[in-house]
Design a protein around this motif. Structure first.
Motif, PDB file in Angstrom:
ATOM      1  N   ARG A 228     -12.561  21.623  -4.552  1.00  0.00           N
ATOM      2  CA  ARG A 228     -13.129  22.209  -5.772  1.00  0.00           C
ATOM      3  C   ARG A 228     -12.153  23.210  -6.366  1.00  0.00           C
ATOM      4  NH1 ARG A 228     -19.002  24.206  -4.978  1.00  0.00           N
ATOM      5  NH2 ARG A 228     -18.095  25.739  -3.570  1.00  0.00           N
ATOM      6  N   SER A 229     -11.884  23.126  -7.691  1.00  0.00           N
ATOM      7  CA  SER A 229     -11.186  24.250  -8.311  1.00  0.00           C
ATOM      8  C   SER A 229     -11.950  24.720  -9.529  1.00  0.00           C
ATOM      9  CB  SER A 229      -9.719  23.976  -8.630  1.00  0.00           C
ATOM     10  OG  SER A 229      -9.516  22.749  -9.183  1.00  0.00           O
ATOM     11  N   ILE A 230     -11.862  26.029  -9.724  1.00  0.00           N
ATOM     12  CA  ILE A 230     -12.689  26.673 -10.736  1.00  0.00           C
ATOM     13  C   ILE A 230     -11.793  27.217 -11.830  1.00  0.00           C
ATOM     14  CG2 ILE A 230     -14.241  28.671 -11.081  1.00  0.00           C
ATOM     15  CD1 ILE A 230     -15.337  28.024  -8.272  1.00  0.00           C
ATOM     16  N   PHE A 248      -8.237  20.932 -18.837  1.00  0.00           N
ATOM     17  CA  PHE A 248      -8.772  21.762 -17.748  1.00  0.00           C
ATOM     18  C   PHE A 248      -7.665  22.670 -17.240  1.00  0.00           C
ATOM     19  CE2 PHE A 248      -9.223  22.420 -13.105  1.00  0.00           C
ATOM     20  CZ  PHE A 248     -10.324  23.262 -13.153  1.00  0.00           C
ATOM     21  N   THR A 249      -7.976  23.955 -17.128  1.00  0.00           N
ATOM     22  CA  THR A 249      -6.997  24.887 -16.574  1.00  0.00           C
ATOM     23  C   THR A 249      -7.661  25.849 -15.589  1.00  0.00           C
ATOM     24  OG1 THR A 249      -5.424  26.657 -17.053  1.00  0.00           O
ATOM     25  CG2 THR A 249      -7.295  26.443 -18.563  1.00  0.00           C
ATOM     26  N   THR A 250      -6.924  26.149 -14.510  1.00  0.00           N
ATOM     27  CA  THR A 250      -7.409  27.178 -13.592  1.00  0.00           C
ATOM     28  C   THR A 250      -6.915  28.549 -14.050  1.00  0.00           C
ATOM     29  OG1 THR A 250      -5.500  26.629 -12.236  1.00  0.00           O
ATOM     30  CG2 THR A 250      -7.620  25.742 -11.541  1.00  0.00           C
ATOM     31  N   ARG A 251      -6.089  28.556 -15.101  1.00  0.00           N
ATOM     32  CA  ARG A 251      -5.477  29.807 -15.550  1.00  0.00           C
ATOM     33  C   ARG A 251      -5.696  30.048 -17.041  1.00  0.00           C
ATOM     34  NH1 ARG A 251      -1.272  31.925 -12.651  1.00  0.00           N
ATOM     35  NH2 ARG A 251      -1.620  33.656 -14.080  1.00  0.00           N
ATOM     36  N   VAL A 333       1.234  14.601 -14.972  1.00  0.00           N
ATOM     37  CA  VAL A 333      -0.190  14.790 -15.272  1.00  0.00           C
ATOM     38  C   VAL A 333      -0.904  13.478 -14.964  1.00  0.00           C
ATOM     39  CG1 VAL A 333      -1.877  15.238 -17.086  1.00  0.00           C
ATOM     40  CG2 VAL A 333       0.225  16.593 -16.959  1.00  0.00           C
ATOM     41  N   LEU A 334      -1.968  13.592 -14.166  1.00  0.00           N
ATOM     42  CA  LEU A 334      -2.684  12.405 -13.693  1.00  0.00           C
ATOM     43  C   LEU A 334      -3.858  12.109 -14.612  1.00  0.00           C
ATOM     44  CD1 LEU A 334      -2.788  13.426  -9.925  1.00  0.00           C
ATOM     45  CD2 LEU A 334      -1.090  11.986 -11.076  1.00  0.00           C
ATOM     46  N   SER A 335      -4.111  10.821 -14.825  1.00  0.00           N
ATOM     47  CA  SER A 335      -5.150  10.456 -15.791  1.00  0.00           C
ATOM     48  C   SER A 335      -6.552  10.706 -15.244  1.00  0.00           C
ATOM     49  CB  SER A 335      -5.003   8.989 -16.190  1.00  0.00           C
ATOM     50  OG  SER A 335      -5.125   8.183 -15.034  1.00  0.00           O
ATOM     51  N   ASP A 336      -6.686  10.720 -13.909  1.00  0.00           N
ATOM     52  CA  ASP A 336      -8.047  10.802 -13.388  1.00  0.00           C
ATOM     53  C   ASP A 336      -8.362  12.151 -12.759  1.00  0.00           C
ATOM     54  OD1 ASP A 336      -6.486  10.611 -11.181  1.00  0.00           O
ATOM     55  OD2 ASP A 336      -7.674   9.056 -10.200  1.00  0.00           O
ATOM     56  N   TYR A 337      -7.634  13.185 -13.150  1.00  0.00           N
ATOM     57  CA  TYR A 337      -8.010  14.525 -12.686  1.00  0.00           C
ATOM     58  C   TYR A 337      -8.294  15.377 -13.905  1.00  0.00           C
ATOM     59  CZ  TYR A 337      -8.157  18.912 -10.201  1.00  0.00           C
ATOM     60  OH  TYR A 337      -8.583  20.106  -9.688  1.00  0.00           O
ATOM     61  N   GLY A 338      -9.311  16.220 -13.817  1.00  0.00           N
ATOM     62  CA  GLY A 338      -9.667  17.068 -14.954  1.00  0.00           C
ATOM     63  C   GLY A 338      -9.950  16.196 -16.147  1.00  0.00           C
ATOM     64  N   ALA A 347       6.132  29.346 -18.022  1.00  0.00           N
ATOM     65  CA  ALA A 347       6.518  30.584 -17.340  1.00  0.00           C
ATOM     66  C   ALA A 347       5.738  30.765 -16.042  1.00  0.00           C
ATOM     67  CB  ALA A 347       6.300  31.785 -18.264  1.00  0.00           C
ATOM     68  N   HIS A 348       4.564  30.138 -15.953  1.00  0.00           N
ATOM     69  CA  HIS A 348       3.680  30.427 -14.812  1.00  0.00           C
ATOM     70  C   HIS A 348       3.251  29.211 -14.009  1.00  0.00           C
ATOM     71  CE1 HIS A 348       3.691  34.500 -16.222  1.00  0.00           C
ATOM     72  NE2 HIS A 348       3.412  34.061 -17.450  1.00  0.00           N
ATOM     73  N   ASP A 349       3.764  28.051 -14.362  1.00  0.00           N
ATOM     74  CA  ASP A 349       3.450  26.854 -13.578  1.00  0.00           C
ATOM     75  C   ASP A 349       4.755  26.109 -13.320  1.00  0.00           C
ATOM     76  OD1 ASP A 349       1.022  24.712 -12.915  1.00  0.00           O
ATOM     77  OD2 ASP A 349       2.924  23.768 -13.474  1.00  0.00           O
ATOM     78  N   GLN A 350       5.050  25.844 -12.054  1.00  0.00           N
ATOM     79  CA  GLN A 350       6.357  25.301 -11.689  1.00  0.00           C
ATOM     80  C   GLN A 350       6.608  23.920 -12.303  1.00  0.00           C
ATOM     81  OE1 GLN A 350       8.627  27.205 -10.022  1.00  0.00           O
ATOM     82  NE2 GLN A 350      10.029  25.581 -10.650  1.00  0.00           N
ATOM     83  N   ARG A 351       5.579  23.066 -12.284  1.00  0.00           N
ATOM     84  CA  ARG A 351       5.785  21.718 -12.831  1.00  0.00           C
ATOM     85  C   ARG A 351       6.085  21.789 -14.320  1.00  0.00           C
ATOM     86  NH1 ARG A 351      -0.056  20.172 -10.958  1.00  0.00           N
ATOM     87  NH2 ARG A 351      -0.197  22.257 -11.870  1.00  0.00           N
ATOM     88  N   ASP A 352       5.343  22.665 -15.021  1.00  0.00           N
ATOM     89  CA  ASP A 352       5.577  22.837 -16.461  1.00  0.00           C
ATOM     90  C   ASP A 352       6.969  23.419 -16.711  1.00  0.00           C
ATOM     91  OD1 ASP A 352       2.965  21.985 -16.685  1.00  0.00           O
ATOM     92  OD2 ASP A 352       2.135  23.979 -17.128  1.00  0.00           O
TER      93      ASP A 352
HETATM   94  C1  ANZ Z   1      -2.490  25.935 -17.261  1.00  0.00           C
HETATM   95  C2  ANZ Z   1      -1.883  26.581 -16.099  1.00  0.00           C
HETATM   96  C3  ANZ Z   1      -1.116  27.727 -16.045  1.00  0.00           C
HETATM   97  C4  ANZ Z   1      -2.174  25.912 -14.918  1.00  0.00           C
HETATM   98  C5  ANZ Z   1      -0.676  28.162 -14.851  1.00  0.00           C
HETATM   99  C6  ANZ Z   1      -1.753  26.296 -13.697  1.00  0.00           C
HETATM  100  C7  ANZ Z   1      -0.977  27.442 -13.650  1.00  0.00           C
HETATM  101  P1  ANZ Z   1      -5.894  22.430  -9.283  1.00  0.00           P
HETATM  102  O1  ANZ Z   1      -5.813  23.723  -8.548  1.00  0.00           O
HETATM  103  O2  ANZ Z   1      -5.315  21.294  -8.535  1.00  0.00           O
HETATM  104  O3  ANZ Z   1      -7.260  22.164  -9.838  1.00  0.00           O
HETATM  105  N1  ANZ Z   1      -3.805  20.215 -14.234  1.00  0.00           N
HETATM  106  C8  ANZ Z   1      -5.015  20.040 -14.784  1.00  0.00           C
HETATM  107  N2  ANZ Z   1      -5.298  18.728 -14.901  1.00  0.00           N
HETATM  108  C9  ANZ Z   1      -4.239  18.074 -14.391  1.00  0.00           C
HETATM  109  C10 ANZ Z   1      -3.920  16.705 -14.240  1.00  0.00           C
HETATM  110  N3  ANZ Z   1      -4.775  15.755 -14.646  1.00  0.00           N
HETATM  111  N4  ANZ Z   1      -2.753  16.366 -13.677  1.00  0.00           N
HETATM  112  C11 ANZ Z   1      -1.883  17.331 -13.274  1.00  0.00           C
HETATM  113  N5  ANZ Z   1      -2.126  18.632 -13.417  1.00  0.00           N
HETATM  114  C12 ANZ Z   1      -3.291  19.017 -13.966  1.00  0.00           C
HETATM  115  O4  ANZ Z   1      -4.898  22.587 -10.553  1.00  0.00           O
HETATM  116  C13 ANZ Z   1      -5.371  22.812 -11.853  1.00  0.00           C
HETATM  117  C14 ANZ Z   1      -4.145  23.059 -12.720  1.00  0.00           C
HETATM  118  O5  ANZ Z   1      -3.360  21.886 -12.670  1.00  0.00           O
HETATM  119  C15 ANZ Z   1      -4.543  23.302 -14.155  1.00  0.00           C
HETATM  120  O6  ANZ Z   1      -4.300  24.668 -14.554  1.00  0.00           O
HETATM  121  C16 ANZ Z   1      -3.478  22.525 -14.912  1.00  0.00           C
HETATM  122  O7  ANZ Z   1      -2.434  23.462 -15.108  1.00  0.00           O
HETATM  123  C17 ANZ Z   1      -3.069  21.451 -13.972  1.00  0.00           C
HETATM  124  F1  ANZ Z   1       0.055  29.253 -14.774  1.00  0.00           F
HETATM  125  O8  ANZ Z   1      -3.369  24.955 -16.689  1.00  0.00           O
HETATM  126  B1  ANZ Z   1      -3.052  24.737 -15.285  1.00  0.00           B
END
Ligand code: ANZ
Length: 836
Positions: A228-230, A248-251, A333-338, A347-352
């Motif tokens: 679960r992520s919130i 969907f974002t956790t941030r 980015v995966l099609s079946d998540y979020g 600046a805050h997400d390594q993959r980005d």
């Molecule tokens: C902006 C952001 C900024 C994010 C940041 C993270 C850090 P978990 O913990 O696994 O739920 N995300 C959302 N949907 C995704 C997808 N379909 N495929 C790949 N990545 C996806 O991770 C949630 C984070 O993974 C989300 O928050 C999104 O990036 C990314 F400093 O949004 B985040």
């Protein structure tokens, strides 16, 4: 005879037990408390092997134990007899899967009986019997009617050589099929799913109720699997598109740092946006999508893989500051998540960040790491050190919000909450949860499984088969090609698949797919309660009596899927009002594996130990007790380092004691040798807690002690007629039944009783015999023994020292002297040193 002969004893007692059926649990007038002890049921993929022998030996210790504790015990067995192992073996040997499966079941059944597992043989089920799978279909319809079973198109792994769908686990890290070696591609197919994601929260939260009763490792594997992520869903308007795109974002705190948007290339949105773009963009996208479809999910999630992607020619508007963000397609980015789309915050997400550096996209810091007390030069360094564009390292930690309008100055956690409030006020976002857990894909394009009870009308309408038409029987295999070819072999069974439309009689077709066999095993523990009931899947009154399972025993290989599915279906049945509990397995024991020379047994290593040969050589009881004695049940057993031959010798020693006893059956133990009675009663007192905490090996060791003490008593002055010897022999027989039922039964007869020892209630320990014997402690003053005292073996050092100081001999020796040092070794020695 006067010598222990395991083969003779086995041949003697097996037919007796078959006749008296001691393990039936169907007496409705039995009002004793109940225990439901369940071993995971086997696949009939060959004869029993060493792994089975271990599992069923350990499960049997528990079942037999509760019977000896005067519980009414249900310990059933059945066969998980549908599924690929059977079907593939049948194809390979060119046999009918029916014959092959049921021949193997017969073989395993015979072996299990001989192995003396204390199963209730009147309750056997096979999931491939129509009487069983009818209720899989019933369950499916229950779920279908609740909207919990549904069909959707989705991307699945496709092996173009074998022409079949593959499970994720069958795709190797290099993207090839573990079966054919072909490069696996993605194919969009229509499949049936169970909506397990609706239950994600309950499946996660209820794990807390199993804390301490299930292995910690299994609980954490289940938690991670549900994942679960919130965070928040945020709506971005995309120029030229009516409906906004939600990410969907956790941030949500980093919203002001979003500099582009990324869409999964295999999401419909990507295709849609590319279709609106110019020709060059569209061609680039199409090429990219083709490449992505050759990529496995594992590779897509690999962090060290260079980022790839294409610009889709579209722009999204950031709802908090109106900024125009370019929209890209990229396979990280995966099609079946979020939602299959993200706001990228490099600046805050390594993959980005990796992506932004590769494609030269802007990077904006919005959470400044807290920098503590720095001098001027350090501050400059800190700026460089913390600049992701320079270091290539995203800032994932906490800090103070900057460049973020109304969020400026807040800490990360406050900013998350505030950002969600702002989004909610404007109607452009809301808090959201996501799970790693996916809906359960239950359709299989194979023959040997439960047919899905749906009829498809010519116009595509789905008609559930009426309940009174169940079961939908599998057609015979005659004329069917079972080779996997990506569509179900049942589709070619013309007589079977073509049926009239149940509403208007026009031509219609049965659904040709069969169910994942995890459906069969998700509720089988309930079928054991009324296995022959032809009117319902299980009898709710029996479920009330017996369920949930008190003790489940099986391999850790099922730590995730089987247990998760069984927990899910239990909750569904609870919601439907069929049962009154929400967790199927109150306690769980995972046994280890049987290894050989430190590694798993396998054909390729040529290190397989055959169970049948072990049983032939050492006997059933010796193999069983070796399994239990090898160590804690959770740990692996290396067959190389255990000794069934030594176990056999021990059993012979135990048996010989019963043989040597000369007193009458009715001899009361009172008046017998007290030292031996103490050993016996200490074991009686300690064994329950030991067994209930799965320390089966410790109880075997204690039985060995008791056997030795009894042998000593017989051969010494105490002699074979002493009542304490009979008492010890009886306790050995009754306890040995947990591990070595043949030997125990024979001892019981030698001691003058009728079969069966397995239903004898353990005698209670006599508290008078449990009083701790005292021990003699010695007190020295300056190296000379000055006095002695009798103390409890558990006395503390402090108590012993105080007691020592009060002894007359010690007081005398210390008179007029000054103590400089006292060393106490409780319970045996106190050493007092005085000034010379
Ligand atoms: C902006 C952001 C900024 C994010 C940041 C993270 C850090 P978990 O913990 O696994 O739920 N995300 C959302 N949907 C995704 C997808 N379909 N495929 C790949 N990545 C996806 O991770 C949630 C984070 O993974 C989300 O928050 C999104 O990036 C990314 F400093 O949004 B985040």
């Amino acid at each position: 005879g006067a010598t222990y002969d395991f083969a003779e004893i086995q041949d003697k007692w097996l037919p007796v037990w078959d006749k008296i059926e001691p393990f039936r649990s169907d007496d409705p007038s039995d009002e004793r408390p109940r225990k439901y002890v369940l071993d995971m049921f086997p696949y009939p993929s060959g004869d029993l092997h060493m792994g089975h022998a271990e599992a069923y030996a350990l499960g049997d210790v528990i079942a037999r134990y509760w019977r000896h504790r005067d519980y009414n015990v249900l310990h059933p067995i059945g066969w998980d007899s549908f599924g690929l192992p059977a079907e593939n073996a049948a194809i390979k040997r060119n046999l009918n899967p029916v014959t092959w499966t049921y021949d193997n079941i017969d073989q395993q059944k015979r072996s299990m009986r001989r192995y003396a597992a204390s199963f209730d043989w009147t309750r056997v089920i096979h999931t491939s019997d129509p009487e069983y799978y009818k209720w899989n279909q019933w369950l499916f319809l229950q779920m279908y009617n609740k909207g919990l079973a549904y069909r959707k198109d989705s991307w699945v792994n496709w092996d173009p050589v074998d022409q079949t769908v593959l499970a994720n686990e069958q795709v190797l890290a290099d993207g090839t099929s573990e079966r054919s070696g072909a490069i696996v591609v993605k194919k969009k197919l229509t499949q049936w799913y169970f909506r397990i994601t609706d239950y994600a929260d309950r499946l996660l939260d209820d794990l807390d109720t199993l804390e301490g009763a299930w292995p910690a490792k299994v609980l954490s594997m289940q938690r991670n699997w549900i994942g679960r992520s919130i965070g928040a869903d945020v709506d971005f308007v995309v120029e030229g598109r009516d409906t906004p795109v939600t990410v969907f974002t956790t941030r949500p705190d980093t919203l002001y740092g979003a500099t582009f948007m990324v869409v999964a290339p295999d999401a419909d949105l990507a295709t849609e946006l590319a279709a609106k773009a110019d020709d060059a963009t569209r061609v680039a996208f199409d090429d990219y999508l083709t490449e992505v479809q050759k990529t496995t999910e594992i590779e897509r999630q690999a962090t060290d893989r260079p980022k790839t992607g294409v610009f889709l020619g579209a722009y999204a508007i950031n709802p908090v500051n109106g900024e125009r963000l370019p929209v890209w397609a990229a396979d990280y980015v995966l099609s079946d998540y979020g939602t299959g789309a993200i706001m990228a915050v490099p600046a805050h997400d390594q993959r980005d960040l990796d992506f932004a550096l590769r494609f030269d996209l802007p990077i904006r810091v919005v959470v400044e790491p807290t920098v503590v007390a720095l001098g001027a030069t350090d501050a400059v360094d800190a700026l460089t050190d913390n600049n992701p564009a320079i270091t290539g390292k995203a800032l994932a930690g906490d800090g103070k919000l900057v460049n973020s309008g109304p969020l400026d100055g807040l800490a990360k956690k406050e900013a998350v909450a505030r950002a969600i409030e702002i989004l909610a006020e404007r109607g452009t976002g809301r808090s959201a949860k996501n799970y790693r857990l996916r809906d359960w894909l239950i359709s299989r394009q194979r023959y040997w499984g439960t047919p899905i009870p749906i009829i498809h009308g010519a116009d595509g309408t789905e008609y559930p088969v009426a309940e009174d038409q169940l079961p939908v029987l599998l057609p015979s295999t005659e004329g069917l090609n079972l080779q996997p070819k990506g569509s179900s072999p049942l589709g070619a069974a013309e007589d079977w698949v073509n049926v009239p439309n149940p509403v208007d009689g026009t031509p219609a077709r049965r659904d040709p797919d069969t169910m994942d066999t995890f459906v069969d095993s998700s509720w089988y523990f309930l079928r054991f309660l009324s296995p022959n009931d032809s009117t319902q899947a299980f009898d709710p009154a029996e479920a009330k009596r017996w369920a949930p399972v008190d003790q489940y025993v099986g391999g850790v290989t099922h730590a995730i899927l089987h247990l998760l599915y069984a927990r899910f279906i239990t909750k569904v049945l609870f919601d439907l009002g069929h049962i009154e509990f929400e967790e199927p397995f109150t306690a769980l024991l995972n046994q280890g594996m049987v290894l050989m020379d430190g590694s798993a047994m396998s054909k390729s290593k040529g290190n397989i130990v055959k169970l049948s040969e072990q049983l032939e050589e050492h006997g059933v009881d010796a193999v069983r007790i070796t399994m239990a004695f090898a160590g804690p049940p959770e740990e692996d057993i290396d067959w190389q380092s255990v000794s069934p031959a030594a176990s056999n010798k021990f059993l012979a020693r135990a048996w010989r004691i019963a043989h040597d006893v000369t007193s009458d059956v009715s001899t009361p133990a009172i008046g017998g040798d007290v030292a031996l009675r103490r050993v016996t009663h200490h074991l009686l007192a300690d064994a329950p807690a030991l067994i209930e905490s799965f320390k089966f090996n410790v109880v075997v060791a204690r039985l060995m002690e008791l056997v030795n003490a009894t042998r000593k008593a017989i051969d010494s002055g105490v002699g074979p007629a002493d009542p304490a010897v009979r008492e010890a022999a009886e306790v050995i027989a009754v306890m040995l039944d947990l591990y070595a039922p043949y030997t125990a039964e024979d001892m019981w007869q030698l001691l003058g009783y009728e079969p069966t020892v397995s239903l004898v209630v353990w005698p209670a320990a006599d508290p008078a015999l449990l009083v701790q014997e005292s021990i003699t402690a010695v007190v020295q003053v300056d190296g000379k023994v000055r006095d002695r005292l009798e103390v409890s073996p558990n006395i503390s050092a402090d108590d012993l020292e105080v007691a020592a100081h009060g002894l007359p001999g010690v007081l005398r020796a210390l008179e007029g002297r000054e103590i400089v040092n006292v060393i106490v070794r409780a319970p045996k020695i106190v050493n007092i040193a005085t000034k010379p």
